[in-house]
Design a protein around this motif. Structure first.
Motif, PDB file in Angstrom:
ATOM      1  N   ARG A 114       0.822  -1.218   0.000  1.00 14.85           N
ATOM      2  CA  ARG A 114       0.000   0.000   0.000  1.00 14.85           C
ATOM      3  C   ARG A 114       0.855   1.267   0.000  1.00 14.85           C
ATOM      4  O   ARG A 114       0.374   2.340  -0.348  1.00 14.85           O
ATOM      5  N   ARG A 198       1.691   2.157  -5.856  1.00 14.60           N
ATOM      6  CA  ARG A 198       0.683   1.482  -5.037  1.00 14.60           C
ATOM      7  C   ARG A 198      -0.245   0.634  -5.907  1.00 14.60           C
ATOM      8  O   ARG A 198      -0.606  -0.482  -5.530  1.00 14.60           O
ATOM      9  N   SER A 202      -0.262  -3.379  -5.213  1.00 10.87           N
ATOM     10  CA  SER A 202      -1.530  -3.868  -4.676  1.00 10.87           C
ATOM     11  C   SER A 202      -2.188  -4.845  -5.641  1.00 10.87           C
ATOM     12  O   SER A 202      -2.773  -5.856  -5.223  1.00 10.87           O
TER      13      SER A 202
END
Length: 302
Positions: A114, A198, A202
């Motif tokens: 994250r 991110r 992710s």
């Protein structure tokens, strides 16, 4: 033993439990009692515990979240040190991560992804702790801890502490120098990751999670992969080709989803699992001439 328990409590090493069932502390939900279990409150708690174990000539065993473990029905003699909340420090500076050995690996992988840090996405479905992952060079999806660990702080039985570099740790397939040559307790690890985004990290995390959810039986208590892959073949493939998926001894069953997983259907003993492991090994040897070696660590009184 009462004297050792008293001295551990007086030394304020952390939580001290007597005759604690290890079935409460393993992902397979199997295992007899630990004579003494210590859940240390920090590095000093681990150090004092080893010091007292040495003074009383007691054996000790370190565990994390209990994955990749099969504990004997007779339990474990001496002191079991469970590394958890007392060793869950975390410091992130750029792409360098320093993390305590008790930190959950999945939680760490999620947090770092994250933040757009790449390199630990492979661990998205590995239910162990950082210390255990370093100890056994945990891996998945064509990557492992050897690719990201720059060094690790180890406490040895003689009380000395030393930072071992990646080279010192002598990582190889699901092993490290800590397993036999230099037994010790992982206290902390330093990881070197890469900058990513991110969205990318992710997405890869989710892809790996989805793959594991579909192909592996995480809805039942299990220890993870039972056998090392006899490369260039794969353990699960050999078990499937032998027609063994779904085979059961007592409460232990070869997963219908993945041939390299044994699940606890609810009543399995360690002996059930050991008998099933031996049956698989004999069958694969007879059918394919391949020796299957366990990846799961088998510990405790025999």
């Amino acid at each position: 033993m009462e004297q050792v328990v008293k001295e551990l409590q007086d030394a304020q090493v952390g939580k001290v439990l007597v005759r604690e069932p290890l079935s409460r502390h393993t992902t397979m939900k199997i295992g007899g009692p630990a004579d003494i279990m210590v859940i240390p409150n920090g590095v000093e708690g681990v150090r004092k515990t080893l010091q007292l174990a040495k003074a009383h000539h007691m054996p000790w065993t370190a565990i994390g979240r209990g994955s990749n473990l099969l504990v004997s029905d007779k339990g474990i003699a001496g002191i079991v040190i469970k590394l958890g909340e007392g060793l869950n420090s975390l410091e992130v500076q750029g792409t360098t991560v320093r993390v305590g050995s008790g930190y959950p690996l999945v939680k760490l992988a999620t947090l770092l992804s994250r933040q757009g840090l790449a390199g630990l996405e492979f661990a998205s479905g590995i239910p162990g702790s950082v210390g255990g992952a370093v100890y056994m060079n945990a891996g998945a999806h064509q990557s492992d801890m050897a690719n990201i660990v720059s060094r690790a702080l180890i406490l040895f039985a003689d009380g000395t502490m030393e930072w071992l570099t990646n080279e010192d740790l002598e990582f190889s397939y699901r092993t490290s120098v800590l397993q036999k040559k230099r037994p010790g307790v992982v206290l902390e690890a330093e990881l070197q990751l890469q900058e990513g985004t991110r969205a990318e990290t992710s997405a890869l995390m989710q892809k790996n999670k989805d793959y594991r959810r579909v192909t592996q039986p995480w809805d039942h208590p299990c220890a993870g992969s039972i056998f090392r892959n006899p490369l260039p073949d794969y353990a699960g493939n050999l078990v499937e080709r032998a027609g063994l998926k779904g085979y059961q001894i007592g409460g232990a069953k070869i997963s219908d989803l993945h041939g390299n997983f044994i699940v606890n259907t609810g009543t399995a003993s360690a002996q059930d699992v050991l008998d099933l492991i031996a049956f698989i090994q004999n069958t694969i040897r007879e059918q394919f001439g391949v020796d299957m070696h366990t990846e799961v660590e088998i510990i405790g009184r025999q």
